[in-house]
Design a protein around this motif. Structure first.
Motif, PDB file in Angstrom:
ATOM      1  N   GLY A   1       7.896   4.021  14.031  1.00 23.09           N
ATOM      2  CA  GLY A   1       8.165   2.946  13.068  1.00 23.09           C
ATOM      3  C   GLY A   1       7.572   1.598  13.450  1.00 23.09           C
ATOM      4  O   GLY A   1       7.773   0.612  12.733  1.00 23.09           O
ATOM      5  N   ARG A   2       6.846   1.555  14.583  1.00 21.71           N
ATOM      6  CA  ARG A   2       6.212   0.268  14.952  1.00 21.71           C
ATOM      7  C   ARG A   2       4.996   0.046  14.058  1.00 21.71           C
ATOM      8  O   ARG A   2       4.353   1.013  13.615  1.00 21.71           O
ATOM      9  N   PRO A   3       4.612  -1.233  13.805  1.00 23.01           N
ATOM     10  CA  PRO A   3       3.454  -1.489  12.940  1.00 23.01           C
ATOM     11  C   PRO A   3       2.193  -0.824  13.497  1.00 23.01           C
ATOM     12  O   PRO A   3       1.935  -0.897  14.693  1.00 23.01           O
ATOM     13  N   VAL A   4       1.454  -0.175  12.628  1.00 20.24           N
ATOM     14  CA  VAL A   4       0.262   0.559  13.082  1.00 20.24           C
ATOM     15  C   VAL A   4      -0.837   0.492  12.016  1.00 20.24           C
ATOM     16  O   VAL A   4      -0.555   0.441  10.815  1.00 20.24           O
ATOM     17  N   ASP A   5      -2.077   0.456  12.487  1.00 21.07           N
ATOM     18  CA  ASP A   5      -3.231   0.570  11.595  1.00 21.07           C
ATOM     19  C   ASP A   5      -3.573   2.064  11.515  1.00 21.07           C
ATOM     20  O   ASP A   5      -3.941   2.668  12.532  1.00 21.07           O
TER      21      ASP A   5
ATOM     22  N   ALA B   1      -4.064   4.934  -0.835  1.00 21.51           N
ATOM     23  CA  ALA B   1      -2.829   5.551  -1.343  1.00 21.51           C
ATOM     24  C   ALA B   1      -1.618   5.029  -0.555  1.00 21.51           C
ATOM     25  O   ALA B   1      -0.588   4.676  -1.154  1.00 21.51           O
ATOM     26  N   LEU B   2      -1.740   4.935   0.772  1.00 19.35           N
ATOM     27  CA  LEU B   2      -0.598   4.459   1.567  1.00 19.35           C
ATOM     28  C   LEU B   2      -0.354   2.975   1.327  1.00 19.35           C
ATOM     29  O   LEU B   2       0.794   2.519   1.320  1.00 19.35           O
ATOM     30  N   LEU B   3      -1.440   2.222   1.124  1.00 22.66           N
ATOM     31  CA  LEU B   3      -1.281   0.791   0.832  1.00 22.66           C
ATOM     32  C   LEU B   3      -0.479   0.606  -0.468  1.00 22.66           C
ATOM     33  O   LEU B   3       0.457  -0.198  -0.538  1.00 22.66           O
TER      34      LEU B   3
ATOM     35  N   ARG C   1       8.715   7.429   5.424  1.00 26.05           N
ATOM     36  CA  ARG C   1       8.834   6.344   4.438  1.00 26.05           C
ATOM     37  C   ARG C   1       7.916   5.232   4.942  1.00 26.05           C
ATOM     38  O   ARG C   1       7.950   4.875   6.131  1.00 26.05           O
ATOM     39  N   PHE C   2       7.085   4.693   4.049  1.00 31.58           N
ATOM     40  CA  PHE C   2       6.086   3.694   4.478  1.00 31.58           C
ATOM     41  C   PHE C   2       6.485   2.310   3.974  1.00 31.58           C
ATOM     42  O   PHE C   2       6.850   2.148   2.809  1.00 31.58           O
ATOM     43  N   GLU C   3       6.402   1.339   4.883  1.00 27.53           N
ATOM     44  CA  GLU C   3       6.712  -0.058   4.510  1.00 27.53           C
ATOM     45  C   GLU C   3       5.742  -0.987   5.203  1.00 27.53           C
ATOM     46  O   GLU C   3       5.250  -0.670   6.284  1.00 27.53           O
ATOM     47  N   PHE C   4       5.530  -2.155   4.596  1.00 27.01           N
ATOM     48  CA  PHE C   4       4.791  -3.194   5.328  1.00 27.01           C
ATOM     49  C   PHE C   4       5.694  -3.722   6.441  1.00 27.01           C
ATOM     50  O   PHE C   4       6.918  -3.762   6.265  1.00 27.01           O
ATOM     51  N   PRO C   5       5.117  -4.154   7.567  1.00 29.74           N
ATOM     52  CA  PRO C   5       5.939  -4.808   8.589  1.00 29.74           C
ATOM     53  C   PRO C   5       6.601  -6.047   7.996  1.00 29.74           C
ATOM     54  O   PRO C   5       6.061  -6.643   7.044  1.00 29.74           O
TER      55      PRO C   5
ATOM     56  N   TYR D   1      -5.050  -3.327   7.401  1.00 32.64           N
ATOM     57  CA  TYR D   1      -3.628  -3.636   7.202  1.00 32.64           C
ATOM     58  C   TYR D   1      -2.774  -2.793   8.146  1.00 32.64           C
ATOM     59  O   TYR D   1      -3.220  -1.751   8.642  1.00 32.64           O
ATOM     60  N   LEU D   2      -1.562  -3.286   8.393  1.00 31.92           N
ATOM     61  CA  LEU D   2      -0.619  -2.548   9.233  1.00 31.92           C
ATOM     62  C   LEU D   2       0.509  -2.021   8.345  1.00 31.92           C
ATOM     63  O   LEU D   2       0.853  -2.649   7.340  1.00 31.92           O
ATOM     64  N   LEU D   3       1.050  -0.883   8.720  1.00 32.90           N
ATOM     65  CA  LEU D   3       2.255  -0.401   8.035  1.00 32.90           C
ATOM     66  C   LEU D   3       3.219   0.164   9.068  1.00 32.90           C
ATOM     67  O   LEU D   3       2.848   0.422  10.216  1.00 32.90           O
ATOM     68  N   CYS D   4       4.474   0.329   8.660  1.00 30.22           N
ATOM     69  CA  CYS D   4       5.467   0.993   9.510  1.00 30.22           C
ATOM     70  C   CYS D   4       5.797   2.333   8.849  1.00 30.22           C
ATOM     71  O   CYS D   4       6.058   2.374   7.641  1.00 30.22           O
ATOM     72  N   ALA D   5       5.745   3.405   9.642  1.00 31.74           N
ATOM     73  CA  ALA D   5       6.068   4.738   9.110  1.00 31.74           C
ATOM     74  C   ALA D   5       7.387   5.189   9.734  1.00 31.74           C
ATOM     75  O   ALA D   5       7.439   5.456  10.931  1.00 31.74           O
ATOM     76  N   TYR D   6       8.462   5.221   8.907  1.00 29.86           N
ATOM     77  CA  TYR D   6       9.782   5.626   9.414  1.00 29.86           C
ATOM     78  C   TYR D   6      10.017   7.093   9.071  1.00 29.86           C
ATOM     79  O   TYR D   6       9.940   7.469   7.884  1.00 29.86           O
TER      80      TYR D   6
END
Ligand code: HEM
Length: 495
Positions: free
Chosen positions: A170-174, A315-317, A464-468, A488-493
């Protein structure tokens, strides 16, 4: 010196030589007998100084709004037409006479000087192109691409992708590198075989080079027309970077081909290279050489993974930007597949919202906004127009995908535009051409569609994908050879 100022200098210098230029034949509207409309252009350099560095498709679309469904323009030494209309693109690309390719210097780096014109697939034309393309299509079919028999390969790569994503907790990742790895692993399994394991570091560099080249090729386009620009400081750096990358690519591919010869002397056909060797033994054609194989591999690999990886990144963005839609897709996946069983090709019909979302991503992002240019092989007719031999043809897929006649409210992200009234079936896809159309339509379309559906559904099933926190979406593209996302970075939980 930037691209625009270089172009303006060339414009100034070349105006002086204008009157020495030969008069060229131009595309004509038969109903009026007049040349096609065109934007303001200068002698020799034509419209190049007026092209936005933000992306050629934006400039073409702006001109399309004023000049209509087809216009001509002079891009440096090349006479071009730009088609902004779905029916005209379909008509043009269904004709053999429109199946040539303009020869761009930067796409022939490393083999431009001594080679015959037609080699590989993307840049070739005529008999050589037909032969190599036919072989690619039949080999992909033999490998079961597009059918359920191939889905295990993609499922296997999606397990690796999900595992890597999980490690980030869940940490921000590219996600760029991990998506590129997943899709390039699929293409390399087809081309080089399951057991391709050696020189992995080289291979990772190779993948990286292909991804970087896609963005650099856009910014250095002027060299395609005037290769001598490489002697100017701004271009020389790009030119040398691209040449080094290309030579490195060829070294890696040569090593892979040699390794295949040693490790599979009986040519057991479990990859494209082995299939190529078998074909070489069975055919009278002298074109199935190691060299042509290397260029074909480079073409398929180059065309096959950056486009697919970029579409998944978009798609993830959009999933982060539209959390309610994301929940809807996850509910659909939970209901139809559950949380454990990996998605399969046969699930696609039961996931209309997930599939419609992928279509809408392909429309709005238009990863290949101008397809890839074609060239007219002989004087020919198109609708009411006469198009002379050697005219370069751009299909403005971006404009077609954003034309309100084809897609009402085109700047809004609305997956439901591809659904029937009951939201249970996909429809109205006829105006969507992400893979182009006709004789040169993307030969990887079935593979790409399979990858997009299986990877996307697997990602949504498990995360579940979210922006940091505090991060904002930037949905404007970064334009190179393809329409890419901005980093961009996202968090994947995990779900
Ligand atoms: C979402 C993913 C993809 C998109 C959006 C895409 C799009 C395109 C487009 C627009 C063209 C130009 C067609 C034309 O000249 O009219 C093309 C050509 C091509 N694509 Fe794809 N493509 C994708 C995936 C793939 C894959 C997975 C492969 C691997 C097999 C592949 C291999 C090729 C090749 C070899 C060509 C050149 C065809 C020719 O010149 O005859 N593409 N693609």
């Amino acid at each position: 010196m930037d691209v625009l100022s270089s172009a303006l200098i060339i414009a100034g210098l070349s105006t002086a030589f204008y009157f020495f230029g030969r008069k060229k034949r131009v595309p004509i509207d038969r109903s009026t007998g007049k040349p096609l409309p065109h934007p303001f252009q200068l002698p020799i350099v034509g419209c190049l100084p007026f092209v936005s560095t933000d992306g050629l498709h934006y400039t073409f679309s702006e001109w399309a709004r004023k000049l209509g469904k087809i216009f001509s323009c002079q891009m440096g030494p090349q006479q071009c037409i730009v088609i902004n209309d779905l029916d005209l693109v379909r008509e043009a690309f269904s004709k053999s006479s429109f199946s040539g390719r303009p020869q761009y210097h930067l796409f022939r780096l490393g083999y431009s000087l001594d080679e015959p014109e037609s080699i590989g697939i993307i840049m070739s034309e005529g008999e050589s192109w037909k032969e190599q393309r036919r072989f690619l299509l039949s080999t992909l079919k033999d490998f079961g691409i597009g059918k359920t028999s191939f889905q295990d390969v993609i499922t296997d790569k999606s397990f690796n992708l999900l595992r890597t994503l999980e490690e980030h907790q869940g940490r921000p990742v590219d996600v760029r590198m991990m998506l590129n790895t997943a899709v390039s692993d699929v293409v390399s399994t087809v081309l080089f075989g399951q057991d391709y394991k050696h020189a992995e570091t080289d291979f990772a560099r190779y993948v990286d080079h292909v991804a970087n080249a896609a963005s650099e090729l856009g910014g250095s386009a002027l060299m395609n027309y005037w290769i001598w620009l490489r002697y100017l400081p701004y271009y020389s750096k790009i030119y040398h970077r691209l040449t080094r990358g290309m030579n490195f690519t060829f070294d890696v591919l040569r090593a892979i081909i040699e390794n295949e010869k040693k490790s599979n002397p009986d040519n057991i056909v479990n990859n494209y290279i082995a299939a190529y060797f078998v074909k070489r033994n069975d055919t009278q054609s002298a074109r199935f050489t190691d060299h042509n194989l290397m260029l074909t591999l480079s073409d398929i690999f180059g065309a096959g993974f950056e486009t697919t990886g970029t579409t998944l990144r978009w798609a993830l963005l959009y999933m982060c930007e539209y959390p309610e839609l994301q929940k809807k897709l996850q509910a659909e996946i939970d209901r139809e597949i559950g949380r454990e069983r990996p998605p399969q090709v046969t699930d696609r019909d039961r996931l209309p919202w997930t599939e419609a979302t992928l279509l809408e991503v392909q429309r709005i992002a238009s990863v290949a906004p101008l397809g890839f240019p074609h060239k007219v092989m002989e004087d020919c007719e198109l609708g009411d127009y006469l198009i002379p031999k050697d005219t370069v043809v751009f299909s403005n897929l971006y404009y077609i995908h954003h034309d309100p006649v084809n897609f009402p409210n085109p700047n809004q992200f609305q997956p439901q535009r591809f659904l029937d009234a009951g939201h249970s079936r996909i429809e109205r896809t006829e105006c969507l051409l992400p893979f182009s159309t006709g004789k040169r339509v993307c030969p990887g379309e079935a593979l790409a569609k399979m990858e997009l559906s299986l990877f996307f559904a697997a990602l949504l099933q498990k995360f579940r994908f979210e922006f940091p926190q505090g991060a904002k979406a930037d949905l404007r593209p970064r334009c190179g050879l393809t329409n890419d996302t901005k980093p961009y970075l996202l968090c994947a939980y995990p779900r």
